[in-house]
Design a protein around this motif. Structure first.
Motif, short mmCIF file in Angstrom:
data_model
loop_
_atom_site.label_atom_id
_atom_site.label_comp_id
_atom_site.label_asym_id
_atom_site.label_seq_id
_atom_site.Cartn_x
_atom_site.Cartn_y
_atom_site.Cartn_z
N PRO A 83 2.50 0.69 -9.82
CA PRO A 83 3.56 -0.08 -9.17
C PRO A 83 3.58 -1.53 -9.62
O PRO A 83 2.53 -2.12 -9.90
N LEU A 84 4.80 -2.07 -9.68
CA LEU A 84 4.94 -3.49 -9.93
C LEU A 84 4.70 -4.22 -8.61
O LEU A 84 5.31 -3.89 -7.59
N SER A 85 3.82 -5.18 -8.65
CA SER A 85 3.52 -5.93 -7.44
C SER A 85 3.58 -7.41 -7.75
O SER A 85 3.20 -7.84 -8.85
N GLY A 97 8.07 0.73 -7.07
CA GLY A 97 7.45 1.97 -7.51
C GLY A 97 8.50 3.03 -7.72
O GLY A 97 9.68 2.87 -7.36
N ARG A 98 8.09 4.15 -8.32
CA ARG A 98 9.04 5.22 -8.65
C ARG A 98 8.39 6.58 -8.43
O ARG A 98 7.19 6.75 -8.65
N THR A 113 0.83 -1.21 0.00
CA THR A 113 0.00 0.00 0.00
C THR A 113 0.86 1.25 0.00
O THR A 113 0.57 2.23 -0.70
N THR A 114 1.94 1.24 0.77
CA THR A 114 2.84 2.39 0.85
C THR A 114 3.47 2.70 -0.50
O THR A 114 3.49 3.85 -0.94
N VAL A 115 4.00 1.67 -1.14
CA VAL A 115 4.61 1.87 -2.46
C VAL A 115 3.58 2.39 -3.45
O VAL A 115 3.83 3.34 -4.21
N GLY A 116 2.40 1.80 -3.42
CA GLY A 116 1.36 2.20 -4.36
C GLY A 116 0.85 3.61 -4.12
O GLY A 116 0.47 4.32 -5.06
N ALA A 117 0.87 4.06 -2.86
CA ALA A 117 0.36 5.39 -2.53
C ALA A 117 1.23 6.50 -3.11
O ALA A 117 0.74 7.58 -3.45
#
Length: 207
Positions: free
Chosen positions: A51-53, A84-85, A41-45
């Protein structure tokens, strides 16, 4: 320092400004913590790209092994990493790698940490023990990190000072609160980490 405010749908990784300017410097950080603490969730936020998951459905084999905590509706688990970036400014691109939460995937951590400048250790205050593996890992490899307390509705909570006391980190390690679903709050945590990385670099340069 401020994170770039471009939308998630913005274009790919292009040299900032073009016209012979240097391409942005890549900076890598880790998002770590126990199972179900909110790493994906953090990376996606914060990521400006999709994001690659590597989420996979949880099966009956994980019953009694993967505990996401009281009231969790989690039905998937990260089996490799999240990625993510985010563009910091014209000179820096930040890459975020989320580690898998289960101990059985610990063999991947060294590869994920290769080249990383720092990390965020997410903490669920109702399951403090789940963060200790990540804390020990960052301490052992001497990588600067920030402790981010992700509070979950309906679960026991603690103050930041109580969390600091429980995890027993050094006084210079920031312990901050975050809602992993909130882009601005995640942004603030990452900026805290970047400031810590910068402060350590300056300290070392002064000898």
């Amino acid at each position: 320092m401020s994170l770039h405010s471009e939308t998630r749908s913005s274009g790919g990784l292009e040299p900032a400004g073009g016209g012979g300017k240097r391409p942005p410097i890549p900076v890598k950080i880790l998002i770590s913590g126990g199972f179900g603490v909110g790493k994906t969730t953090t990376v996606g936020a914060l990521s400006e790209i999709d994001p690659l998951s590597t989420e996979a459905p949880m099966t009956s084999a994980s019953i009694g092994v993967d505990d996401a905590g009281t009231g969790s509706q989690k039905t998937t688990t990260t089996v490799a990493m999240d990625f993510g970036r985010i563009t910091i400014d014209e000179s820096i691109i930040l890459y975020m790698f989320g580690t898998p939460g289960q101990d059985r995937f610990g063999f991947m951590w060294n590869d994920l940490a290769d080249g990383a400048l720092g990390g965020v250790v997410l903490v669920d205050p109702s399951r403090m023990e789940d963060c200790f593996v990540a804390l020990d890992y960052f301490e052992n490899i001497r990588l600067p990190y920030v402790v981010a307390v992700n509070h979950f509705a309906g679960r026991p909570s603690l103050t930041l000072e109580q969390v600091r006391h429980a995890v027993n980190v050094d006084p210079d390690v920031p312990v901050v609160s975050v809602d992993a679903r909130d882009r601005e709050q995640v942004k603030a945590v990452v900026l805290t980490l970047l400031r810590r990385i910068l402060a350590r670099a300056k300290s070392r340069s002064r000898g």
